[in-house]
Each structure stands twice: as C-alpha cells, then as structure tokens.
Design a protein around this motif. Structure first.
Motif, short mmCIF file in Angstrom:
data_model
loop_
_atom_site.label_atom_id
_atom_site.label_comp_id
_atom_site.label_asym_id
_atom_site.label_seq_id
_atom_site.Cartn_x
_atom_site.Cartn_y
_atom_site.Cartn_z
N VAL A 59 0.88 -1.47 -0.01
CA VAL A 59 -0.11 -0.40 0.11
C VAL A 59 0.88 1.28 0.11
O VAL A 59 0.64 2.74 -0.58
N ASN A 60 1.75 1.41 0.86
CA ASN A 60 2.87 1.88 0.92
C ASN A 60 3.30 2.53 -0.47
O ASN A 60 4.12 4.04 -1.08
N LEU A 61 4.10 1.47 -0.94
CA LEU A 61 4.97 1.37 -2.02
C LEU A 61 3.90 2.49 -3.51
O LEU A 61 4.01 2.62 -4.42
N ILE A 62 2.99 1.60 -3.33
CA ILE A 62 1.63 1.88 -4.18
C ILE A 62 1.34 3.80 -4.58
O ILE A 62 1.29 4.46 -5.56
N ILE A 63 1.06 4.37 -3.08
CA ILE A 63 1.07 5.25 -2.56
C ILE A 63 2.14 6.23 -3.52
O ILE A 63 1.67 7.38 -4.19
N THR A 64 3.49 6.16 -3.20
CA THR A 64 4.97 6.06 -3.15
C THR A 64 5.18 6.76 -4.49
O THR A 64 5.81 7.55 -5.32
#
Length: 364
Positions: A59-64
C-alpha cells in the motif's frame, strides 16, 4: 465524443493498472530476496512477513510511486495512439486538443481524489502494521534506533521536561529518569528522579521505581520525599512523549495535525519531519494531474524514434521528480527550507512547465 472519452479512459486506467501490477510484483520479489537474510536472522520467517508486513508495505509502495506510474502510463499509451495517427484523426474530425484532453483531466482527477483519501486516512492505518515489523528488515545499526536503548528527552510544556538516560522504545521501559518543572522565571521548583520506569498499558500510567522527589518552596527551603513505587501520568503515552521518525506516518491527518499543534504548544521546534509528512499527503496526489498533462504534452505528437524516445524522456523526468521530493525532505529536515515550500516545490516547478507545454501543443 463519448466513445473517444471512454476509449481514452480505458487506455489510461488499463495501462496504469498494468504498470502498477508489474512494478508491485518486480519490487516485491527483489525486496523479499534482499531482506530475507535479515528477517530470518531476527527470528522471523519470510512467510510471516508476506502475511503480516508486505500487504501493508505494498500500500505504501503504491502511494509513493502513484504519480510516477501515472506519468509513465500516460506517455506510454499516448505515444502509441500518436504513432498510430489516432490523435491526428480525432483532431481532424473537428475536436479541439482541449476537448481531446478532457478524459485525461477526468481520469487524473479521479485518481488524485482516490490518492488523497488513501494518503490522509488509509495509508496511516497500513503504516501502523508495516512499521511494527519494518525495523527487523534494517541493518543491525539502523534497527537499534527503533528496538535498542538510547538516551532520550522531551519537553512536556514550556516549563516541564523529562530526561531519560537509557530508554527502550520496543519494551517501553528505561532507567535514569528525571522530571523537572520550572516556574515562569525559569527557576526549578520541582524534580522527580527514579532509578527505572516502565509503561503500564492497562492503567495508561508510568510506573516509577525507587523514586526521589524534591520540592523547592518560595523561601528557598526544600521538601524531600522518596518511595518504592509511584504511578504517574504525563498525559501522553510513551510513543508520543518520545516519538521517532515513523510516528507521523502512523497517524491519520486529523490526528497528525493535533499532534503537531500539541508539540508546538509544548515549545518543540523540531517538527519538520512531521510537517513534511503532512504536506506531502496533499502535494503528491496533486502531482498526478500535473504529470498527466505533462505526459500528454510530451507524447501526443508522432516523433522520430517513436515510443522509445518518449519513454526515455518520461523515465528521466520521473527520476528527477522522485529524487527532488526525497532530496527536499532532507533539506527541510535540516531547516534550510520550510516544509510547506519543500513539499510543494516539485509541483511549483513542474506545474508551470506542464501548462506551458500543454498550451504550446494545443496551439500547434
């Protein structure tokens, strides 16, 4: 033109979804292989991390990388339809370039709104789970910052301070505890010492062991006291009294704003890391729209070299964009720039460029 709108939207979302899935799989495989030895050396299994860590990490990767993936996706599918002369056919049918760009605006706007909601409310909840285990993927030296013991201090208010000689954030216990309170003239009026302490999560209190108190009266006389155990509240839990750099990531935006305001009232001037986190949550989704139109402007004309040239330009600009955000975080943390300016500067630079190139393309 509704058919064209649906066609562009389908191309946009389809390419973006494909890029997102491809990046997730590649980065996940590489990250697991790189971190597996550290994970296992800390007593965990890779399977445990695949279940309890990586879903939240993704989830963090997608947002970043969302804005960058949007940029590359727009360049990829727009270059393809430009090379197939589809854009020429649409413009030749009587539609203006502004009308052709409308589905780009609609789609990027929806993605930006979705990213805003994720950034402000969903991502912090995922980060809570992610950050519980992330220190165990670090090197031994980096992990000690989060799981080892260190000297800490905090300012409770403009007149109250806590100093701890050795504190373990994971166990929420420490030794060499000192609490001091001053009057408005900065004169010490009360001090509490304890050999060691721990946080009682059920009572929401600090348990101080082998304590010693000193109260200084107005006539300069002192009142001394001591005891074996003292239960004391300092209003906030230890993770907020002694925050680390990950705390801001774990809070939804309303809670993060309250935390920053509370720290400002206490007189804490070292808040740039938390302010960077706050402002980036809005600036990154806005960049989705900016980079969409930048990508459209760069790739909507058929060029010698075709798709490869456009992708090379897109990847280069994407690297500059990501690097600028990370570099500006460091600059802001060192108080060279204000967090608000630092987190919006890439948009302030890329935005006018995107507008200029868009209108230049529209007027051709």
């Amino acid at each position: 033109m509704k058919i064209i709108d649906l066609y562009i939207i389908k191309k946009y979302l389809g390419t973006f979804g494909f890029m997102l899935g491809l990046l997730t799989i590649i980065v996940l495989v590489i990250d697991v292989q790189a971190k597996a030895p550290r994970i296992e050396s800390n007593g965990f299994t890779v399977t445990e991390f695949l279940i309890n860590f990586y879903p939240y990490w993704i989830v963090n990767l997608i947002i970043t990388f969302m804005s960058i993936l949007v940029f590359i996706s727009v360049i990829f599918f727009t270059s393809r339809i430009a090379n197939d002369t589809e854009i020429v056919a649409i413009i030749s049918s009587g539609a203006s370039f502004h009308r052709f760009a409308r589905p780009y605006l609609m789609t990027s706007g929806l993605i930006a709104i979705f990213a805003l909601l994720l950034n402000h409310y969903v991502l912090p909840l995922a980060n809570i789970k992610k950050n519980e285990l992330e220190p165990y993927t670090y090197t031994t030296m980096a992990r000690e910052e989060f799981t080892g013991s260190s000297e800490v201090s905090t300012q409770l208010s403009k007149t109250e301070y806590i100093f701890v000689k050795s504190y373990n954030k994971k166990e929420k216990r420490g030794s060499g505890f000192i609490y001091q309170k001053f009057d408005k003239n900065r004169k010490l009026i009360y001090q509490l010492n304890a050999t060691d302490f721990n946080w009682d999560n059920s009572k929401k209190l600090f348990i101080l062991n082998n304590f010693f108190t000193k109260t200084i009266n107005k006539d300069e006389t002192e009142k001394l006291g001591n005891g074996t155990v003292m239960e004391k509240s300092f209003i906030h839990p230890p993770e907020e009294l002694f925050p680390d750099v990950l705390l801001g990531q774990n809070k939804t935006t309303p809670d993060l704003i309250k935390f920053i305001d509370r720290e400002k009232e206490k007189g804490n001037g070292n808040l740039n890391n938390y302010l960077n986190e706050l402002y980036q949550r809005t600036s990154m989704p806005v960049s989705v729209i900016i980079l969409t139109f930048l990508g459209l402007s760069l790739s909507s004309q058929k060029k010698r070299g075709g798709l490869g040239v456009n992708l090379a330009i897109g990847i280069a600009l994407a690297f500059v964009f990501v690097f600028s955000f990370e570099a500006l975080k460091v600059v802001s943390a060192n108080k060279t720039l204000t967090p608000l300016l630092a987190m919006w500067l890439p948009n302030l630079v890329f935005g006018p460029v995107a507008v200029y190139l868009y209108f230049k393309r529209a007027n051709q």
